[in-house]
Scaffold this motif. Structure first.
Motif, PDB file in Angstrom:
ATOM      1  N   LYS A 232       0.898  -1.378  -0.365  1.00 28.95           N
ATOM      2  CA  LYS A 232       0.228   0.207   0.055  1.00 28.95           C
ATOM      3  C   LYS A 232       1.125   1.339   0.124  1.00 28.95           C
ATOM      4  CE  LYS A 232      -4.209  -2.523   2.548  1.00 28.95           C
ATOM      5  NZ  LYS A 232      -5.036  -1.770   1.518  1.00 28.95           N
TER       6      LYS A 232
ATOM      7  N   ASP B 149      -4.748  -2.827   7.052  1.00 29.84           N
ATOM      8  CA  ASP B 149      -5.307  -1.630   7.098  1.00 29.84           C
ATOM      9  C   ASP B 149      -4.893  -0.408   6.952  1.00 29.84           C
ATOM     10  OD1 ASP B 149      -7.514  -0.509   4.782  1.00 29.84           O
ATOM     11  OD2 ASP B 149      -8.816   0.874   6.559  1.00 29.84           O
TER      12      ASP B 149
ATOM     13  N   ASP C 256      -4.252   4.168   7.470  1.00 36.04           N
ATOM     14  CA  ASP C 256      -4.484   5.434   7.628  1.00 36.04           C
ATOM     15  C   ASP C 256      -3.429   5.621   7.253  1.00 36.04           C
ATOM     16  OD1 ASP C 256      -5.733   7.532   7.222  1.00 36.04           O
ATOM     17  OD2 ASP C 256      -6.458   7.238   9.742  1.00 36.04           O
TER      18      ASP C 256
ATOM     19  N   PHE D 231     -12.276  -8.702   9.835  1.00 35.52           N
ATOM     20  CA  PHE D 231     -11.150  -7.031   8.943  1.00 35.52           C
ATOM     21  C   PHE D 231     -11.148  -6.162   9.856  1.00 35.52           C
ATOM     22  CE2 PHE D 231     -15.511  -7.297   7.122  1.00 35.52           C
ATOM     23  CZ  PHE D 231     -15.901  -6.418   7.789  1.00 35.52           C
TER      24      PHE D 231
ATOM     25  N   HIS E  29     -10.349  -1.706   9.624  1.00 36.10           N
ATOM     26  CA  HIS E  29     -10.910  -0.409   8.404  1.00 36.10           C
ATOM     27  C   HIS E  29     -10.686   0.304   9.205  1.00 36.10           C
ATOM     28  CE1 HIS E  29     -10.771  -2.670   4.122  1.00 36.10           C
ATOM     29  NE2 HIS E  29     -12.259  -3.546   5.669  1.00 36.10           N
ATOM     30  N   TRP E  30      -9.881   1.533   9.006  1.00 37.42           N
ATOM     31  CA  TRP E  30      -9.743   2.948   9.536  1.00 37.42           C
ATOM     32  C   TRP E  30     -11.241   3.131   9.445  1.00 37.42           C
ATOM     33  CZ3 TRP E  30      -7.145   4.280  13.702  1.00 37.42           C
ATOM     34  CH2 TRP E  30      -5.860   3.946  14.110  1.00 37.42           C
TER      35      TRP E  30
ATOM     36  N   CYS F 273     -14.177  -2.646  12.960  1.00 26.14           N
ATOM     37  CA  CYS F 273     -13.634  -4.095  12.753  1.00 26.14           C
ATOM     38  C   CYS F 273     -15.298  -5.266  12.837  1.00 26.14           C
ATOM     39  CB  CYS F 273     -13.383  -4.460  14.123  1.00 26.14           C
ATOM     40  SG  CYS F 273     -12.425  -6.027  14.118  1.00 26.14           S
TER      41      CYS F 273
ATOM     42  N   SER G 257     -11.420  -7.117  -3.738  1.00 24.55           N
ATOM     43  CA  SER G 257     -12.476  -6.810  -2.422  1.00 24.55           C
ATOM     44  C   SER G 257     -13.483  -6.274  -2.374  1.00 24.55           C
ATOM     45  CB  SER G 257     -11.493  -5.284  -2.029  1.00 24.55           C
ATOM     46  OG  SER G 257     -12.570  -4.991  -0.626  1.00 24.55           O
TER      47      SER G 257
ATOM     48  N   LYS H 217     -15.357  -1.313   2.266  1.00 23.02           N
ATOM     49  CA  LYS H 217     -14.873  -0.182   1.568  1.00 23.02           C
ATOM     50  C   LYS H 217     -15.332   0.328   2.357  1.00 23.02           C
ATOM     51  CE  LYS H 217     -13.571   2.773  -1.569  1.00 23.02           C
ATOM     52  NZ  LYS H 217     -11.984   3.206  -2.439  1.00 23.02           N
TER      53      LYS H 217
END
Length: 665
Positions: free
Chosen positions: A118, A206, A208, A254, A256-257, A264, A314, A317
């Motif tokens: 990333k 992930d 940020d 999973f 994600h920010w 979560c 994916s 999102k």
């Protein structure tokens, strides 16, 4: 109307890894198709202004958008890189491509195997690296030490040392000593700095980019890996790591920010075990406080199966304070939005299966199957619901061919509503009598839907009725419906028999004495179970199956985490309960001629499972045949070598024809 050929899937094209550009109306994706060398070609393609075009002609699939017009991707184009890999070194070469200008240019090379990357705000790359605790040190050694270690690696290639568990994983081979490590690459200094220890296995992450912080989940282990990962945050500014959730507490799907915290999906597995659907939480990275946003009982991602997909994409999102995800609803996969309070709503109903998506504002780009078509690229307006098909990759492959349309059949109302589908044979004549095949999905937490399935369409084109359904244990209808722990071979078996009865009643053109049954994984287990508990099927084809849960628990890559959980017992707590749910127990009652399909490198349902059932049948005088595939894993039917997939389907079809069409012959 032409017949669909057995090998016709080699002409199909599959889409994966769809990623939207920061620029509107643009996205990239990977196109895959079988080649003449018994493999697959993967090329990068571009979607721009609702049209598609090819970007690369080499084998490439791992990429990111570096900016609005530039792709950074992994490729093996340079002969020196190929030579280094052949010599036993690790190597990952990166290339840049401006989507509107010229050829790709080599950017840099790393002496490690990069699995994911990333872009960071300062131009560095956040990486996960497949790191072997002994041999990945090659890049860190002086030349003489490097030569000595390469020599040792070559000498040891005929041996496999096992010192930890799990020590292999289906599709990845033996993983003893291997970890996915978190690292940062500095392109200016050309350095790789590792952030996690050589014994820490990163499962997912992930980034940020605004705060320069990483959330990741995984666990450190030396001998036995904890089934439930821990959740961690690494601040790339001050290089400090904090643990938000200790390993062993939650099953993390999973993270994600999101603004004001980390979104979560996780569960403790207390009520429904290892298969329990994750709930959606917001976690404060400073206080570690957990707030339940949605007590979700629906499946994240697409669980509707097909044998006409290749590669991953994916299915979730974060966009601002909202979270979008593909979710499985019984037999289809809508696109769902969770707002900042966790309230859920369907933003794109979809009568089919979405395999991947990305967003740009209110525009969604999709890889999907609908209307009994193969995979294509779609663009949807989330405000109006307008859906535009942007590609027609597979139109020619099915044009002027018979594609059987699934006819829904509801067959039970209590205690749960149950239904399935029936495909009619090509050139169907209601005055004639036909053979039929019951096809059973894997999982069991998977699902069938009214989408294109090559093997089923082939059999319909060969003159069979084909019928399939989602019984108790299937995905997409909540945890209570999917919970089969300790009940394998009971309520699910009853559902299949009830469905078969209903199909025969609704379609009297099916000869009840010429029905075959087949399935893979859980479908293979159920096929093994069926032939030990009924003789109503004239033949069976059991694929990548389970026959003995006692042995499966000891040899599967997920045996201890999945097998013991699903049996609701261990061999030490109640071996009889496990044996009672094993098809091998009833093998002495089998009379059905059965074909067994298995792969030598299937570590999910190891080859010994098929061998046990085969040996039991032949020693009890039952006609049986076994076809074993070298160099294939559990995913043979979906991602195996094209010639192997052809042989597998030929074996099954010939076996069905031998018994189901006996009167015709």
């Amino acid at each position: 109307m032409q017949k669909i050929r057995l090998d016709q899937f080699t002409e199909y094209r599959f889409c994966s890894n769809l990623q939207a550009s920061p620029q509107a109306e643009t996205a990239a994706f990977v196109m895959t198709q079988a080649n003449a060398n018994n493999g697959y070609d993967n090329h990068l393609w571009l979607l721009e202004n609702q049209t598609v075009r090819q970007l690369t002609s080499f084998n490439e699939s791992n990429y990111i958008w570096e900016d609005e017009q530039t792709l950074l991707f992994v490729s093996l184009r340079d002969s020196k890189d190929k030579e280094a890999l052949a010599a036993g070194e690790e190597r990952t070469a990166f290339y840049r491509l401006n989507i509107h200008q010229g050829e790709a240019q080599k950017a840099f090379t790393m002496p490690y195997t990069v699995t994911n990357f990333k872009k960071m705000r300062d131009g560095k790359l956040l990486l996960t690296i497949r790191y072997h605790q002994v041999y990945s040190r090659l890049a860190e050694l002086a030349e003489e030490e490097k030569k000595a270690l390469l020599k040792k690696k070559k000498e040891e290639q005929d041996y496999q040392i096992v010192s930890e568990s799990p020590y292999y994983f289906d599709g990845a081979g033996f993983t003893n000593g291997l970890r996915n490590r978190l690292a940062v690459y500095d392109p200016i200094k050309n350095t790789v700095d590792f952030l996690t220890a050589p014994t820490f296995a990163v499962s997912g992450l992930d980034l940020d980019a605004d705060t320069n912080c990483v959330v990741f989940w995984g666990a450190e282990f030396a001998a036995v890996k904890e089934v439930k990962d821990g959740l961690y945050v690494y601040n790339l500014n001050d290089k400090k790591m904090s643990c938000l959730i200790e390993p062993g507490k939650m099953q993390i799907s999973f993270a994600h920010w999101r603004k004001n915290g980390i979104l979560c999906a996780m569960s403790d597995g207390v009520r429904y075990g290892a298969g329990e659907t994750p709930k959606l939480f917001l976690i404060d990275p400073q206080t570690k406080a957990q707030t339940l946003l949605n007590g979700n009982d629906a499946t994240f991602g697409n669980a509707v199966g097909t044998d006409c997909a290749f590669g991953a994409s994916s299915t979730r999102k974060v966009a601002g304070e909202d979270f979008y995800a593909v979710m499985t609803d019984a037999d289809h996969t809508p696109l769902v939005q969770f707002d900042k309070q966790g309230k859920r709503r369907v933003v794109l109903p979809f009568d089919g299966a979405i395999f991947g998506f990305d967003l740009h504002g209110d525009t969604a780009y999709l890889i999907a199957m609908k209307d009994m078509q193969l995979q294509e690229i779609y663009q949807a307006d989330l405000k109006t619901g307008e859906l535009v098909q942007c590609s027609h990759f597979n139109q020619a492959a099915l044009q002027d061919h018979y594609v059987a349309l699934p006819e829904r059949l509801d067959y039970a109302e209590t205690p749960d509503r149950l239904w399935g589908w029936v495909l009619k044979p090509k050139d169907y004549d209601p005055s004639k009598i036909y053979p039929a095949i019951l096809d059973i999905h894997g999982g069991p937490r998977a699902a069938y839907g009214p989408i294109f399935y090559h093997e089923m369409q082939l059999w319909a084109n060969e003159g069979y009725f084909v019928f399939f359904c989602n019984v108790h244990g299937s995905d997409g209808r909540g945890d209570a419906f999917a919970d089969l722990r300790g009940q394998f071979g009971t309520i699910d078996f009853d559902d299949f028999m009830q469905f078969t009865d209903a199909v025969l009643k609704a379609y009297p053109q099916i000869d009840p004495n010429r029905i075959g049954v087949t399935g893979g994984s859980y479908g293979g287990y159920m096929t093994n179970w069926i032939i030990g508990h009924t003789d109503r099927f004239v033949c069976a084809a059991s694929q990548r199956s389970i026959s003995n849960w006692v042995s499966e628990n000891m040899v599967s890559d997920i045996g201890f985490s999945f097998g013991n959980d699903q049996m609701d017992a261990t061999p030490w707590s109640d071996v009889n309960k496990i044996w009672d749910q094993s098809p091998l127990k009833a093998a002495n009652q089998c009379v059905t001629p059965t074909l067994f399909i298995h792969s030598f490198e299937d570590y999910r349902c190891p080859i010994q499972e098929g061998m046990q059932m085969y040996n039991a049948l032949v020693h009890h005088g039952v006609q049986a045949r076994m076809c074993l595939f070298k160099g294939e894993s559990h995913g043979l039917s979906r991602g195996g070598k094209p010639l192997h997939r052809i042989r597998r389907l030929q074996e099954i079809t010939d076996w069905m024809n031998q018994f189901c069409k006996k009167e015709e012959n």
